[in-house]
Design a protein around this motif. Structure first.
Motif, PDB file in Angstrom:
ATOM      1  N   LYS A   3       0.856  -1.222  -0.192  1.00  0.00           N
ATOM      2  CA  LYS A   3       0.146  -0.032  -0.068  1.00  0.00           C
ATOM      3  C   LYS A   3       0.950   1.427  -0.197  1.00  0.00           C
ATOM      4  O   LYS A   3       1.891   1.248   0.771  1.00  0.00           O
ATOM      5  N   LEU A   4       0.297   2.312  -0.539  1.00  0.00           N
ATOM      6  CA  LEU A   4       1.191   3.452  -0.717  1.00  0.00           C
ATOM      7  C   LEU A   4       0.383   4.440   0.484  1.00  0.00           C
ATOM      8  O   LEU A   4      -0.760   4.636   0.739  1.00  0.00           O
ATOM      9  N   LYS A   5       1.412   4.821   1.500  1.00  0.00           N
ATOM     10  CA  LYS A   5       1.135   5.647   2.806  1.00  0.00           C
ATOM     11  C   LYS A   5       1.077   7.117   2.249  1.00  0.00           C
ATOM     12  O   LYS A   5       1.662   7.634   1.596  1.00  0.00           O
ATOM     13  N   VAL A   6      -0.089   7.583   2.268  1.00  0.00           N
ATOM     14  CA  VAL A   6      -0.556   8.981   1.854  1.00  0.00           C
ATOM     15  C   VAL A   6      -0.974   9.810   2.930  1.00  0.00           C
ATOM     16  O   VAL A   6      -1.886   9.514   3.894  1.00  0.00           O
ATOM     17  N   GLY A   7      -0.573  10.987   3.220  1.00  0.00           N
ATOM     18  CA  GLY A   7      -1.044  12.104   4.035  1.00  0.00           C
ATOM     19  C   GLY A   7      -1.631  13.101   3.183  1.00  0.00           C
ATOM     20  O   GLY A   7      -1.261  13.400   2.144  1.00  0.00           O
ATOM     21  N   LEU A   8      -2.586  13.928   4.061  1.00  0.00           N
ATOM     22  CA  LEU A   8      -3.143  15.045   3.443  1.00  0.00           C
ATOM     23  C   LEU A   8      -2.871  16.194   4.019  1.00  0.00           C
ATOM     24  O   LEU A   8      -2.920  16.258   5.415  1.00  0.00           O
ATOM     25  N   ILE A   9      -2.272  17.524   3.143  1.00  0.00           N
ATOM     26  CA  ILE A   9      -2.015  18.718   4.085  1.00  0.00           C
ATOM     27  C   ILE A   9      -2.912  19.838   3.391  1.00  0.00           C
ATOM     28  O   ILE A   9      -3.098  20.269   2.368  1.00  0.00           O
ATOM     29  N   SER A  10      -3.657  20.163   4.540  1.00  0.00           N
ATOM     30  CA  SER A  10      -4.628  21.190   4.434  1.00  0.00           C
ATOM     31  C   SER A  10      -6.004  20.907   3.666  1.00  0.00           C
ATOM     32  O   SER A  10      -5.953  20.226   2.473  1.00  0.00           O
ATOM     33  N   PHE A  11      -7.220  21.370   4.203  1.00  0.00           N
ATOM     34  CA  PHE A  11      -8.289  21.089   3.405  1.00  0.00           C
ATOM     35  C   PHE A  11      -9.068  22.352   3.160  1.00  0.00           C
ATOM     36  O   PHE A  11     -10.191  22.605   3.058  1.00  0.00           O
ATOM     37  N   ALA A  12      -8.063  23.272   3.079  1.00  0.00           N
ATOM     38  CA  ALA A  12      -8.786  24.883   2.385  1.00  0.00           C
ATOM     39  C   ALA A  12      -9.221  24.745   1.160  1.00  0.00           C
ATOM     40  O   ALA A  12     -10.366  25.527   0.760  1.00  0.00           O
ATOM     41  N   HIS A  13      -8.837  23.724   0.188  1.00  0.00           N
ATOM     42  CA  HIS A  13      -9.340  23.598  -1.147  1.00  0.00           C
ATOM     43  C   HIS A  13     -10.555  22.535  -0.984  1.00  0.00           C
ATOM     44  O   HIS A  13     -10.020  21.486  -0.421  1.00  0.00           O
ATOM     45  N   GLY A  14     -11.577  22.752  -1.429  1.00  0.00           N
ATOM     46  CA  GLY A  14     -12.579  21.922  -1.312  1.00  0.00           C
ATOM     47  C   GLY A  14     -12.401  20.667  -2.238  1.00  0.00           C
ATOM     48  O   GLY A  14     -13.002  19.523  -1.702  1.00  0.00           O
ATOM     49  N   HIS A  15     -11.516  20.472  -3.014  1.00  0.00           N
ATOM     50  CA  HIS A  15     -11.212  19.378  -3.537  1.00  0.00           C
ATOM     51  C   HIS A  15     -10.665  18.309  -2.790  1.00  0.00           C
ATOM     52  O   HIS A  15     -10.533  17.154  -2.920  1.00  0.00           O
ATOM     53  N   ALA A  16     -10.078  18.631  -1.560  1.00  0.00           N
ATOM     54  CA  ALA A  16      -9.410  17.812  -0.582  1.00  0.00           C
ATOM     55  C   ALA A  16     -10.274  16.760  -0.077  1.00  0.00           C
ATOM     56  O   ALA A  16     -10.161  15.544   0.260  1.00  0.00           O
TER      57      ALA A  16
END
Length: 327
Positions: A3-16
């Motif tokens: 599996k690819l381990k993924v993090g998300l940085i900021s939900f400022a943009h709605g596409h997040a």
């Protein structure tokens, strides 16, 4: 399964939110955390799904994540991408890639120097009508392309999008890049000249909410994009992506969001569109994850993001001067 381990940085943009849902549904991906300085933007997601929350993105970069998805305000894209690259994380960055050419070049260089890949979030390439049009052009179905008329007309998103200190620009920057990327992808030719209008016509205040961007390509193709926040709040959906591609042997008309049901509600007091076509965000995220897992180049590069954003930046310069700008 690897599996690819993924993090998300900021939900400022709605596409997040859409990217998060796409990653959550992928058996090949594992979401290891979300970083956002504003807890309120991500609290519902982290609590519902039990995803670790990081108030400081640098703590997320210190984990064993393989990649990060950046959906911050535009002005932070460069800094976050460069820091992620130095932490040896692959990056999927929301569009526009950056707000100046030098910072986008620095983003690309940082990823190259640190042996990680940089992908620009251009999901419109994955829309069925767009993909079919690209295939038809490649087959020569309409001969040589002569001209393209495109639109990306949306509603004013409000919030930080209308704050130039955070967005770097208004509708012209926000909406030029999607259709410009499709033109670059389909034509395989460099934009050489831009002539544009940018102004405020729909109530956005001191930031541009309307624009017409004319582009010349090295191949001789002429193109124009209506790039605006011209759709009223009563419009059935946020906007559109359309193209009319004129060739020497025929014409292709693309309505990227035509796969929809129209609903009319007395309760809502307006019509609405329920899209039933393929999920472009999910297809893009899947391509990103599978490319990294297999060691392939990502399908939409940082260079692609730079080429499209450079046209938007040139459009502002042209509008300011009142004359064409060479690239």
């Amino acid at each position: 399964m690897n599996k690819l381990k993924v993090g998300l940085i900021s939900f400022a943009h709605g596409h997040a939110n859409s990217y998060f849902e796409s990653l959550r549904r992928m058996p090949e991906a594992e979401i290891i955390g979300i970083a956002d300085e504003k807890h309120s933007r991500v609290e519902a997601v982290t609590e519902r799904y039990g995803v670790p929350y990081f108030p400081d993105y640098r703590d997320l970069l210190a984990t064993d994540a393989d990649a990060v998805v950046i959906c911050s305000e535009n002005v932070h894209h460069a800094r976050l991408t460069i820091e992620a690259a130095r932490a040896k994380k692959h990056v999927l960055c929301e569009k526009p890639l950056g707000i100046t050419a030098p910072e986008m070049e620095a983003m690309i260089a940082a990823c190259r120097e640190n042996g990680v890949q940089l992908m620009t979030a251009f999901p419109c390439r994955y829309l069925p009508a767009v993909a079919d049009a690209k295939a038809a052009i490649d087959r020569g179905d309409i001969g040589e392309v002569v001209a393209i008329k495109g639109t990306n007309r949306g509603s004013n998103p409000g919030g930080w999008f209308t704050d130039r200190t955070l967005s770097g620009g208004g509708a012209v920057l926000d909406h030029t890049v999607h259709v410009m990327d499709l033109m670059n992808w389909m034509l395989g030719s460099a934009a050489t000249e831009v002539y544009a209008y940018a102004g405020s016509r729909f109530g956005a205040g001191d930031i541009d909410d309307a624009g017409l961007v004319h582009v010349k390509f090295a191949s001789g193709v002429f193109a124009v994009i209506d790039t605006s926040w011209s759709r009223p709040r009563a419009f059935p959906t946020w906007g559109d992506v359309t193209m009319e591609i004129v060739g020497t042997k025929g014409v292709i008309t693309v309505d990227a969001f035509a796969q929809k049901n129209e609903a009319y509600s007395d309760v809502d007091g307006k019509a609405s569109w329920s899209y039933w076509g393929d999920d472009m965000d999910e297809l893009m995220i899947r391509d990103f994850v599978l490319a990294l897992l297999s060691g392939r180049p990502v399908p939409v590069t940082g260079e692609d993001g730079l080429k499209s954003a450079a046209v938007a930046l040139a459009a502002y310069e042209s509008a300011k001067r009142g004359q064409p700008v060479s690239l």
